[in-house]
Write an enzyme that holds these catalytic residues in place. Sequence first.
Site, short mmCIF file in Angstrom:
data_model
loop_
_atom_site.label_atom_id
_atom_site.label_comp_id
_atom_site.label_asym_id
_atom_site.label_seq_id
_atom_site.Cartn_x
_atom_site.Cartn_y
_atom_site.Cartn_z
N GLU A 51 35.05 35.39 32.78
CA GLU A 51 33.84 35.36 33.59
C GLU A 51 33.45 34.11 34.09
OE1 GLU A 51 32.37 38.34 34.69
OE2 GLU A 51 33.52 39.50 33.48
N ASN A 55 33.26 33.25 38.07
CA ASN A 55 32.03 32.97 38.81
C ASN A 55 32.08 31.71 39.61
OD1 ASN A 55 30.34 35.11 37.79
ND2 ASN A 55 29.35 33.76 36.37
N ARG A 106 29.13 43.13 43.72
CA ARG A 106 29.36 42.52 42.17
C ARG A 106 28.39 43.16 41.44
NH1 ARG A 106 34.55 40.59 42.27
NH2 ARG A 106 34.58 39.55 44.21
#
Length: 145
Positions: A51, A55, A106
């Site tokens: 994650e 990002n 998202r």
Amino acid sequence: MPVQTAQNEMRLEILSRPENVGLVRVAVAAFASQLEFTLGEIEEIKVAVSEAVSNSILHAYDGPGRIGVTGRIDGQALEITVEDWGKGIPDVEEARQPAFSTDPERMGLGFVFMESFMDDLEVTSQPGKGTVVHMRKVCRAPAVQ
């Protein structure tokens, strides 16, 4: 059984390309396996790191960029830092809110996953200078001598 070392470090620098997320997952999982984490905990660490790296790939740069991943073992603690030198996050507290995303496609749960799967999460960012995500997880299994 893995031999637990009092201290160890790793550093990986990748291009901000989606295909590099898997590379980082494998590298961090192998590094974390020096401690006696369960398979479930290793999976959680991999998700949290994925994650953070995702990002950076999605939000830090308009074009090519670099992402640094540092791992550190200190006693029974694993520390992972994911750093980019891109756009930065204007409001870190807002970005950490569940379902917040600057991209309507998202879900905005990256920081939620990082926070729930790791023991500590610190996010620092400066617009125009980049973002640093520091995560820590303590292995609660007895140390192997």
